[in-house]
Design a protein around this motif. Structure first.
Motif, PDB file in Angstrom:
ATOM      1  N   VAL A  27      10.384  -3.280 -10.225  1.00 44.49           N
ATOM      2  CA  VAL A  27       9.161  -2.888  -9.669  1.00 44.49           C
ATOM      3  C   VAL A  27       8.088  -3.227 -10.994  1.00 44.49           C
ATOM      4  CG1 VAL A  27       7.990  -0.469  -9.518  1.00 44.49           C
ATOM      5  CG2 VAL A  27      10.174  -1.202  -8.375  1.00 44.49           C
ATOM      6  N   ASP A  28       7.043  -3.459 -10.902  1.00 45.32           N
ATOM      7  CA  ASP A  28       6.106  -3.804 -11.854  1.00 45.32           C
ATOM      8  C   ASP A  28       5.128  -2.760 -12.003  1.00 45.32           C
ATOM      9  OD1 ASP A  28       4.589  -5.695 -13.736  1.00 45.32           O
ATOM     10  OD2 ASP A  28       3.242  -5.915 -12.219  1.00 45.32           O
ATOM     11  N   GLN A  29       4.634  -2.162 -10.827  1.00 48.16           N
ATOM     12  CA  GLN A  29       3.510  -1.164 -10.784  1.00 48.16           C
ATOM     13  C   GLN A  29       4.022  -0.029  -9.865  1.00 48.16           C
ATOM     14  OE1 GLN A  29       1.181  -0.230 -13.018  1.00 48.16           O
ATOM     15  NE2 GLN A  29       1.340  -2.124 -14.206  1.00 48.16           N
ATOM     16  N   ARG A  48       0.728  -1.272  -0.049  1.00 44.31           N
ATOM     17  CA  ARG A  48       0.185  -0.012   0.136  1.00 44.31           C
ATOM     18  C   ARG A  48       0.921   1.302  -0.025  1.00 44.31           C
ATOM     19  NH1 ARG A  48       0.956  -1.969   5.047  1.00 44.31           N
ATOM     20  NH2 ARG A  48       1.291  -0.473   6.592  1.00 44.31           N
ATOM     21  N   PRO A  49       0.157   2.633  -0.250  1.00 40.58           N
ATOM     22  CA  PRO A  49       0.887   3.702  -0.270  1.00 40.58           C
ATOM     23  C   PRO A  49       1.666   3.910   1.171  1.00 40.58           C
ATOM     24  CG  PRO A  49      -0.992   3.898  -1.513  1.00 40.58           C
ATOM     25  CD  PRO A  49      -1.242   2.750  -0.990  1.00 40.58           C
ATOM     26  N   ALA A  50       2.711   4.297   1.228  1.00 45.18           N
ATOM     27  CA  ALA A  50       3.483   4.640   2.485  1.00 45.18           C
ATOM     28  C   ALA A  50       3.915   3.567   3.419  1.00 45.18           C
ATOM     29  CB  ALA A  50       2.604   5.575   3.527  1.00 45.18           C
ATOM     30  N   TYR A  51       3.872   2.499   2.474  1.00 46.21           N
ATOM     31  CA  TYR A  51       4.593   1.336   3.251  1.00 46.21           C
ATOM     32  C   TYR A  51       6.003   1.605   3.418  1.00 46.21           C
ATOM     33  CZ  TYR A  51       6.919  -3.566   3.220  1.00 46.21           C
ATOM     34  OH  TYR A  51       7.750  -4.373   3.737  1.00 46.21           O
ATOM     35  N   VAL A 111       7.413   2.790  -0.201  1.00 46.67           N
ATOM     36  CA  VAL A 111       6.381   2.980  -1.262  1.00 46.67           C
ATOM     37  C   VAL A 111       6.174   4.416  -1.329  1.00 46.67           C
ATOM     38  CG1 VAL A 111       4.308   2.750  -2.227  1.00 46.67           C
ATOM     39  CG2 VAL A 111       5.315   0.777  -1.168  1.00 46.67           C
ATOM     40  N   THR A 112       6.508   5.308  -2.335  1.00 45.88           N
ATOM     41  CA  THR A 112       6.401   6.551  -2.452  1.00 45.88           C
ATOM     42  C   THR A 112       5.382   7.003  -3.479  1.00 45.88           C
ATOM     43  OG1 THR A 112       8.280   6.575  -4.201  1.00 45.88           O
ATOM     44  CG2 THR A 112       8.759   7.140  -1.682  1.00 45.88           C
ATOM     45  N   SER A 113       4.788   6.049  -4.196  1.00 43.90           N
ATOM     46  CA  SER A 113       3.792   6.422  -5.056  1.00 43.90           C
ATOM     47  C   SER A 113       2.389   6.658  -4.499  1.00 43.90           C
ATOM     48  CB  SER A 113       3.541   5.472  -6.072  1.00 43.90           C
ATOM     49  OG  SER A 113       3.547   4.021  -5.655  1.00 43.90           O
ATOM     50  N   GLU A 114       1.452   7.349  -5.072  1.00 44.33           N
ATOM     51  CA  GLU A 114       0.171   7.716  -4.488  1.00 44.33           C
ATOM     52  C   GLU A 114      -0.805   6.305  -4.475  1.00 44.33           C
ATOM     53  OE1 GLU A 114      -1.772  10.799  -6.235  1.00 44.33           O
ATOM     54  OE2 GLU A 114      -0.135  12.302  -5.625  1.00 44.33           O
ATOM     55  N   ALA A 115      -0.499   5.474  -5.471  1.00 44.73           N
ATOM     56  CA  ALA A 115      -1.066   4.074  -5.513  1.00 44.73           C
ATOM     57  C   ALA A 115      -0.031   3.220  -5.064  1.00 44.73           C
ATOM     58  CB  ALA A 115      -1.589   3.837  -7.002  1.00 44.73           C
ATOM     59  N   SER A 116      -0.827   1.885  -5.012  1.00 42.88           N
ATOM     60  CA  SER A 116      -0.147   0.771  -4.404  1.00 42.88           C
ATOM     61  C   SER A 116       1.256   0.537  -5.367  1.00 42.88           C
ATOM     62  CB  SER A 116      -0.924  -0.660  -4.459  1.00 42.88           C
ATOM     63  OG  SER A 116      -1.863  -0.338  -3.566  1.00 42.88           O
ATOM     64  N   CYS A 117       2.001  -0.272  -4.941  1.00 39.28           N
ATOM     65  CA  CYS A 117       3.246  -0.755  -5.526  1.00 39.28           C
ATOM     66  C   CYS A 117       3.493  -2.081  -5.601  1.00 39.28           C
ATOM     67  CB  CYS A 117       4.505   0.024  -4.979  1.00 39.28           C
ATOM     68  SG  CYS A 117       6.118  -0.428  -5.894  1.00 39.28           S
TER      69      CYS A 117
END
Length: 398
Positions: free
Chosen positions: A159-161, A141-144, A193-199
Motif C-alpha cells: 500500500v502506497d497511500q 476509490r473509497p468503498a471499493y 478500501v476502508t480509507s476516506e480517501a482513495s487507496c
C-alpha cells in the motif's frame, strides 16, 4: 561479516607474512589440496608454521586452547604465520583449495578431535524467484470492494497511500500506508478500501521457491525505509526498456521479500570505513596490541597507551570498537586472563603469584574475573590441566 587474517582480530594468533620464502632449507614443505568442508580435528605445532595459499579460497579455523576457548574463523588473505601451540584447520570456501604448509624441520605436532564437527556452509541463495507473472499499480476509490480470488501463485500487495482491508482464511487484516501483505498459493482473499480517501497500491503476482510461509503469510509488515526504496526502484525499473530491466525487477522484489523475513532480527552494523583507512587502522591496532602483549605485567592505564601512540581516548575507544568489537580496558583484561592460563599451564608459579604478576589487586579479584570469563576458577583450571596430563601419561604407558 567475514574476518580476514589481515585484520586486527588475527594478531593474537599470528600475522600476514611471506617470511617463509626465506631460508627454505630449514623447512619441510607440504602441498595440500582439500575439498572436504567438514572439520573434525585441529592440528597444533610446537614451532610457528606458515601457510601459502595457491588456489581457491580458504578459511582458517583457529583457537589457542580448544578445550576451553571458542574457535574463531578467518578468511585467509595472503601468506600467513601461525604461532606455535595454536590449534587450527584449513577449510575450503570454494569447491577446493590448495595451499603450501611450511613446517620447520624437527617440529612436533599434536591433534585435537572436536566434540562436534564444524561444517562450512557456502553462501548460496535459499530464495529463488522463478518468474513475475503480473504486476499492477492501481488507485481505487473509497468503498471499493474486490470480491476475491484464488490462484496457485504468491501475491504481494504493497500500500502506497490510503488503507486497504483484506480477509484471508476467515481472518481480516488492515494494511496501512507503507505496509504490505503476502498471499500464499491457493489462499482465497478479498480486498476493500476502508480509507476516506482513495487507496493506491502495488500488486505483484509471482512464482518462487524458498519463501518461509510461517514468516510471511497471514501478517501485515511495516516496511522499512530500505524496503520502501526497493518498491520504488521496482516501479521505476518496470517503466524502462533496459535489456536487464527484468533482472533488476526480480532483484528488487527478492530484496524486499528477504528484508521482510529478517526484519524482526536486523542488527545495526558498524559504520563502513575506506580500504585506506582500514589499512592504517590495522597497522595502528597491530602496534597497540603488540605493545599491550609486551606489557602485560604492568598496570597498562588507558592514558598511558594514548600518550604512547599520540591518540585521544575517544580515538582509542573507536579503534577497538570498530576493529575488535570491544573496549580497550576489556581487551587488556582479556589479554591478561588469557596469559594467566599460559602461566597456570606452565605450573611453576602459584595462583597468587600469577595474580600479582599480572597486576590484579588481589587473588580474590583475579579469581572472580577468571571465573566470570571461563566458567571455572583458576584452581579448577589447574586441576583440569594436570588431570589431562595424567591421562596422557597413562595412555602412553598403556
Amino acid at each position: 561479516m567475514f574476518k580476514k587474517t589481515t585484520s586486527a582480530n588475527y594478531f593474537k594468533y599470528g600475522k600476514v607474512t611471506d617470511v617463509h620464502k626465506q631460508g627454505l632449507e630449514d623447512f619441510d614443505v607440504y602441498q595440500k589440496t582439500i575439498t572436504n568442508k567438514e572439520v573434525r580435528t585441529l592440528q597444533s605445532f610446537d614451532h610457528p608454521v606458515y601457510i601459502e595459499p595457491r588456489e581457491g579460497m580458504a578459511m582458517l579455523r583457529i583457537v589457542e586452547n580448544p578445550s576451553f576457548d571458542n574457535i574463531e574463523s578467518f578468511a585467509i588473505h595472503r601468506g600467513i604465520k601461525i604461532n606455535e601451540n595454536n590449534y587450527f584447520a584449513i577449510v575450503p570456501m570454494d569447491e577446493s583449495t590448495t595451499y603450501n604448509l611450511y613446517v620447520k624441520k624437527h617440529t612436533k605436532s599434536k591433534s585435537y578431535t572436536l566434540p562436534q564437527p564444524f561444517v562450512y556452509k557456502q553462501i548460496k541463495p535459499s530464495l529463488h524467484i522463478q518468474e513475475i507473472l503480473a504486476y499492477y499499480y492501481v488507485v481505487k476509490r473509497p468503498a471499493y470492494y474486490f470480491y476475491g480470488e484464488t490462484h496457485p501463485y504468491y501475491e504481494l500487495t504493497y500500500v502506497d497511500q490510503g488503507e486497504l482491508q483484506t480477509t484471508v482464511d476467515g481472518k481480516t487484516f488492515t494494511i496501512h500506508k507503507n505496509e504490505c501483505f503476502y498471499y500464499g498459493p491457493h489462499q482465497f482473499h478479498d480486498q476493500k478500501v476502508t480509507s476516506e480517501a482513495s487507496c493506491s497500491y502495488l500488486t505483484i503476482i509471482f512464482k518462487a521457491d524458498g519463501i518461509n510461509d510461517a514468516l510471511t503469510l497471514n501478517k501485515v509488515f511495516k516496511c522499512s525505509r530500505g524496503m520502501v526504496q526497493a518498491m520504488e526502484s521496482f516501479v521505476k525499473t518496470s517503466e524502462t526498456t533496459h535489456p536487464y530491466g527484468f533482472d533488476a525487477m526480480i532483484s528488487y522484489l527478492q530484496t524486499f521479500i528477504v528484508d521482510c523475513m529478517i526484519s524482526t532480527s536486523k542488527q545495526s552494523n558498524p559504520s563502513p570505513t575506506s580500504p585506506i583507512n582500514q589499512y592504517f587502522e590495522n597497522k595502528l591496532m597491530e602496534e597497540i596490541i603488540e605493545y599491550i602483549n609486551h606489557h602485560l605485567y604492568e598496570p597498562l592505564a588507558i592514558d598511558t597507551i594514548c600518550e604512547k601512540f599520540s591518540i585521544s581516548r575517544s580515538t582509542l575507544q573507536n579503534l577497538f570498537k570498530n576493529n575488535l568489537q570491544t573496549a580497550p580496558k576489556k581487551y587488556i583484561n582479556e589479554a591478561k586472563l588469557n596469559h594467566s592460563k599460559i602461566l597456570i599451564r606452565k605450573g611453576d608459579r602459584t595462583i597468587s603469584e600469577i595474580a600479582i604478576m599480572l597486576g590484579f589487586n588481589s587473588i580474590h579479584y583475579f579469581s572472580r574475573k577468571f571465573t566470570n570469563r571461563y566458567g571455572f576458577t583458576p584452581s579448577e583450571y589447574s586441576r583440569r590441566i594436570y588431570d589431562e596430563s595424567d591421562i596422557k601419561i597413562q595412555n602412553q604407558k598403556q
